[in-house]
Design a protein around this motif. Structure first.
Motif, PDB file in Angstrom:
ATOM      1  N   GLY A  68     -33.239 -51.064 -21.510  1.00 29.03           N
ATOM      2  CA  GLY A  68     -33.630 -52.155 -20.634  1.00 29.03           C
ATOM      3  C   GLY A  68     -34.796 -52.958 -21.182  1.00 29.03           C
ATOM      4  N   ALA A  69     -35.764 -52.279 -21.802  1.00 27.99           N
ATOM      5  CA  ALA A  69     -36.941 -52.974 -22.318  1.00 27.99           C
ATOM      6  C   ALA A  69     -36.651 -53.733 -23.601  1.00 27.99           C
ATOM      7  CB  ALA A  69     -38.081 -51.973 -22.546  1.00 27.99           C
ATOM      8  N   VAL A  70     -35.742 -53.196 -24.426  1.00 27.88           N
ATOM      9  CA  VAL A  70     -35.501 -53.784 -25.748  1.00 27.88           C
ATOM     10  C   VAL A  70     -34.359 -54.792 -25.725  1.00 27.88           C
ATOM     11  CG1 VAL A  70     -34.878 -53.252 -28.128  1.00 27.88           C
ATOM     12  CG2 VAL A  70     -36.427 -51.749 -26.897  1.00 27.88           C
ATOM     13  N   ILE A  71     -33.344 -54.582 -24.881  1.00 23.38           N
ATOM     14  CA  ILE A  71     -32.138 -55.424 -24.915  1.00 23.38           C
ATOM     15  C   ILE A  71     -31.984 -56.228 -23.630  1.00 23.38           C
ATOM     16  CG2 ILE A  71     -29.630 -55.393 -25.101  1.00 23.38           C
ATOM     17  CD1 ILE A  71     -29.837 -52.918 -26.807  1.00 23.38           C
ATOM     18  N   VAL A  72     -31.959 -55.566 -22.492  1.00 18.64           N
ATOM     19  CA  VAL A  72     -31.629 -56.249 -21.238  1.00 18.64           C
ATOM     20  C   VAL A  72     -32.704 -57.261 -20.870  1.00 18.64           C
ATOM     21  CG1 VAL A  72     -31.160 -55.928 -18.783  1.00 18.64           C
ATOM     22  CG2 VAL A  72     -30.300 -54.267 -20.456  1.00 18.64           C
ATOM     23  N   PHE A  73     -33.949 -56.874 -20.878  1.00 20.19           N
ATOM     24  CA  PHE A  73     -35.020 -57.792 -20.478  1.00 20.19           C
ATOM     25  C   PHE A  73     -35.123 -59.008 -21.399  1.00 20.19           C
ATOM     26  CE2 PHE A  73     -39.432 -59.198 -20.988  1.00 20.19           C
ATOM     27  CZ  PHE A  73     -39.651 -59.724 -19.722  1.00 20.19           C
ATOM     28  N   LEU A  79     -32.003 -66.097 -20.893  1.00 18.17           N
ATOM     29  CA  LEU A  79     -31.187 -66.857 -19.938  1.00 18.17           C
ATOM     30  C   LEU A  79     -32.066 -67.665 -18.987  1.00 18.17           C
ATOM     31  CD1 LEU A  79     -28.407 -64.238 -19.018  1.00 18.17           C
ATOM     32  CD2 LEU A  79     -28.086 -66.402 -20.243  1.00 18.17           C
ATOM     33  N   TRP A  80     -33.149 -67.072 -18.528  1.00 19.63           N
ATOM     34  CA  TRP A  80     -34.052 -67.783 -17.628  1.00 19.63           C
ATOM     35  C   TRP A  80     -34.707 -68.968 -18.331  1.00 19.63           C
ATOM     36  CZ3 TRP A  80     -39.478 -68.258 -17.811  1.00 19.63           C
ATOM     37  CH2 TRP A  80     -40.060 -68.820 -16.662  1.00 19.63           C
ATOM     38  N   MET A  81     -35.098 -68.791 -19.595  1.00 22.27           N
ATOM     39  CA  MET A  81     -35.726 -69.896 -20.324  1.00 22.27           C
ATOM     40  C   MET A  81     -34.738 -71.017 -20.620  1.00 22.27           C
ATOM     41  SD  MET A  81     -38.370 -68.171 -23.054  1.00 22.27           S
ATOM     42  CE  MET A  81     -37.076 -67.253 -23.905  1.00 22.27           C
ATOM     43  N   ASN A  99     -30.052 -78.340 -20.708  1.00 21.57           N
ATOM     44  CA  ASN A  99     -30.113 -77.917 -22.110  1.00 21.57           C
ATOM     45  C   ASN A  99     -28.733 -77.650 -22.687  1.00 21.57           C
ATOM     46  OD1 ASN A  99     -32.954 -78.007 -22.303  1.00 21.57           O
ATOM     47  ND2 ASN A  99     -33.122 -76.006 -21.290  1.00 21.57           N
ATOM     48  N   TYR A 100     -27.841 -77.099 -21.884  1.00 15.59           N
ATOM     49  CA  TYR A 100     -26.483 -76.830 -22.366  1.00 15.59           C
ATOM     50  C   TYR A 100     -25.704 -78.138 -22.557  1.00 15.59           C
ATOM     51  CZ  TYR A 100     -27.460 -71.978 -21.158  1.00 15.59           C
ATOM     52  OH  TYR A 100     -28.006 -70.722 -21.091  1.00 15.59           O
ATOM     53  N   LEU A 101     -25.885 -79.090 -21.654  1.00 12.35           N
ATOM     54  CA  LEU A 101     -25.223 -80.386 -21.817  1.00 12.35           C
ATOM     55  C   LEU A 101     -25.787 -81.148 -23.011  1.00 12.35           C
ATOM     56  CD1 LEU A 101     -25.053 -81.510 -18.071  1.00 12.35           C
ATOM     57  CD2 LEU A 101     -23.221 -80.526 -19.471  1.00 12.35           C
ATOM     58  N   ARG A 102     -27.024 -80.898 -23.326  1.00  6.19           N
ATOM     59  CA  ARG A 102     -27.640 -81.538 -24.494  1.00  6.19           C
ATOM     60  C   ARG A 102     -27.002 -81.049 -25.790  1.00  6.19           C
ATOM     61  NH1 ARG A 102     -34.069 -80.751 -25.904  1.00  6.19           N
ATOM     62  NH2 ARG A 102     -34.038 -81.704 -27.997  1.00  6.19           N
ATOM     63  N   SER A 308     -33.475 -71.622 -26.468  1.00  7.15           N
ATOM     64  CA  SER A 308     -32.898 -70.502 -25.728  1.00  7.15           C
ATOM     65  C   SER A 308     -31.450 -70.796 -25.341  1.00  7.15           C
ATOM     66  CB  SER A 308     -33.734 -70.224 -24.480  1.00  7.15           C
ATOM     67  OG  SER A 308     -35.060 -69.876 -24.824  1.00  7.15           O
ATOM     68  N   ALA A 309     -31.174 -72.029 -24.924  1.00  6.05           N
ATOM     69  CA  ALA A 309     -29.793 -72.399 -24.599  1.00  6.05           C
ATOM     70  C   ALA A 309     -28.894 -72.289 -25.825  1.00  6.05           C
ATOM     71  CB  ALA A 309     -29.754 -73.820 -24.040  1.00  6.05           C
ATOM     72  N   MET A 310     -29.411 -72.685 -26.974  1.00  3.48           N
ATOM     73  CA  MET A 310     -28.640 -72.563 -28.206  1.00  3.48           C
ATOM     74  C   MET A 310     -28.383 -71.095 -28.548  1.00  3.48           C
ATOM     75  SD  MET A 310     -29.567 -74.216 -31.918  1.00  3.48           S
ATOM     76  CE  MET A 310     -30.132 -75.694 -31.057  1.00  3.48           C
ATOM     77  N   ALA A 311     -29.378 -70.241 -28.322  1.00  2.00           N
ATOM     78  CA  ALA A 311     -29.201 -68.812 -28.583  1.00  2.00           C
ATOM     79  C   ALA A 311     -28.147 -68.204 -27.666  1.00  2.00           C
ATOM     80  CB  ALA A 311     -30.537 -68.082 -28.412  1.00  2.00           C
ATOM     81  N   VAL A 312     -28.128 -68.624 -26.406  1.00  3.77           N
ATOM     82  CA  VAL A 312     -27.131 -68.104 -25.465  1.00  3.77           C
ATOM     83  C   VAL A 312     -25.727 -68.524 -25.884  1.00  3.77           C
ATOM     84  CG1 VAL A 312     -26.318 -68.221 -23.080  1.00  3.77           C
ATOM     85  CG2 VAL A 312     -28.753 -67.968 -23.550  1.00  3.77           C
ATOM     86  N   VAL A 313     -25.549 -69.791 -26.263  1.00  4.19           N
ATOM     87  CA  VAL A 313     -24.226 -70.270 -26.691  1.00  4.19           C
ATOM     88  C   VAL A 313     -23.789 -69.546 -27.956  1.00  4.19           C
ATOM     89  CG1 VAL A 313     -22.970 -72.281 -27.549  1.00  4.19           C
ATOM     90  CG2 VAL A 313     -24.501 -72.505 -25.586  1.00  4.19           C
ATOM     91  N   PHE A 314     -24.701 -69.365 -28.885  1.00  3.21           N
ATOM     92  CA  PHE A 314     -24.365 -68.654 -30.121  1.00  3.21           C
ATOM     93  C   PHE A 314     -23.991 -67.206 -29.829  1.00  3.21           C
ATOM     94  CE2 PHE A 314     -25.928 -66.962 -34.400  1.00  3.21           C
ATOM     95  CZ  PHE A 314     -24.725 -67.252 -35.009  1.00  3.21           C
TER      96      PHE A 314
END
Length: 340
Positions: A68-73, A79-81, A99-102, A308-314
């Motif tokens: 939880g501390a290393v991966i989940v959080f 995602l929040w950022m 950010n995602y539409l950008r 952060s949005a780019m990291a989530v999409v990737f």
């Protein structure tokens, strides 16, 4: 006075009413049995003790805390950022899907995605081909085979930054040793990583040089597990070396090839150190992969929300590609005559 039933069985009754038999098990008044190993048994209605499963939570909880501390959080925080408009040094505000539409209209993002896919494809295909050939060669018996194997796997032991620095000097247009070797055979000097058309193939050459030994080791392990009886039967039937490789060796080592493909694909997708140390995404943006572009957005332009949005999409793209590879890995498993 006649002895009671527990006493006839050799059991001892203490003052608390607990009964201890000859096997060392303790039975209290509630019908709970505790043996010497500490396993608790509850007497059932029929009189038979029922073994209760021991609790493993004390061993699982520390691992869950670490995960939880290393991966989940970190991913929850990413995602929040990604749904916030956040540049370091400025106030943060909620942006929703902005950010995602950008990303959709960001041509540089799509260019970096194309560079990532082409770099990944070449960095997987070349080591797979050369590593399989090397494994077939080293699977044969010849003098000094063990020494040559050790020499062949040495590149994968070097650190990526050191490899990048050495190859950068070798790629130098005027002082590099590669152009000197080309001049000996009459080939004109190349610009290698300093030309937009040749930079990605040059980076792939470095990746291939370092990670072909890994593919060779994986395939070599598969060749070591291949039974010899089918090949003996094929030789009796008159099959040549290519036919034996095509119809016997290749299907048998297919699971190992898929493992090598999965490992190399994951490693190539997240490649950053060699590319950044050699070109930093240049010349221009010719070798800028998503990892390099994301790094520049987040740590050069300090646009944390967009990065952060780019990291989530990737991450979603990597998960989808991994799912496809795992499906192919499942189909490449060995099957018996009944298809099991």
């Amino acid at each position: 006075m006649s002895p009671t039933a527990p006493e006839r069985a050799g059991a001892t009754i203490d003052r608390a009413g607990a009964t201890t038999d000859r096997a060392g098990a303790t039975i209290d008044r509630t019908g709970v049995t505790i043996d010497r190993a500490g396993v608790t048994k509850q007497a059932s209605e029929g009189g038979r003790p029922v073994k209760l499963a021991p609790s493993y939570w004390p061993f699982v909880v520390p691992a869950l805390v670490v995960v939880g501390a290393v991966i989940v959080f970190p991913w929850a925080f990413t995602l929040w950022m990604s749904v916030n408009r956040w540049t370091l040094g400025q106030s943060r505000s909620f942006a929703g899907m902005e950010n995602y539409l950008r990303l959709v209209g960001d041509g540089r993002f799509w260019e970096s995605l194309a560079h990532t896919l082409s770099y990944t494809f070449l960095s997987v295909a070349a080591p797979m081909l050369l590593g399989t050939i090397a494994a077939l060669i080293f699977d044969a018996r010849f003098p000094l085979r063990g020494v040559l194997r050790g020499i062949f796997v040495m590149p994968m032991m070097a650190t990526p930054v050191a490899v990048a620095l050495v190859w950068t000097m070798m790629f130098h247009p005027q002082l590099g040793v590669l152009n000197y070797l080309l001049s000996l055979v009459g080939i004109p000097a190349q610009e290698w990583i300093f030309n937009a058309r040749t930079v990605i193939p040059s980076l792939v050459a470095v990746e291939t040089w370092q990670w072909t030994p890994l593919v060779m080791l994986i395939v070599l392990g598969g060749l070591a597990s291949v039974p010899r009886e089918p090949f003996e039967s094929a030789e009796i039937d008159g099959a040549n070396a290519w036919q034996q490789f095509r119809y016997l060796t290749l299907p048998m080592i297919a699971p190992f090839l898929m493992i090598a493909v999965i490992i190399r694909t994951i490693d190539a997708l997240k490649s950053f150190d060699i590319i950044y140390a050699m070109t930093q995404g240049g010349p221009g943006t010719a070798s800028e992969t998503i990892n390099i572009y994301l790094y520049n957005i987040a740590f050069s332009y300090y646009d944390i929300g967009y990065g952060s949005a780019m990291a989530v999409v990737f991450f979603v793209l990597i998960v989808a590609l991994s799912f496809v590879l795992l499906m192919l890995r499942q189909r490449s498993r060995w099957t018996d005559g009944e298809g099991k």
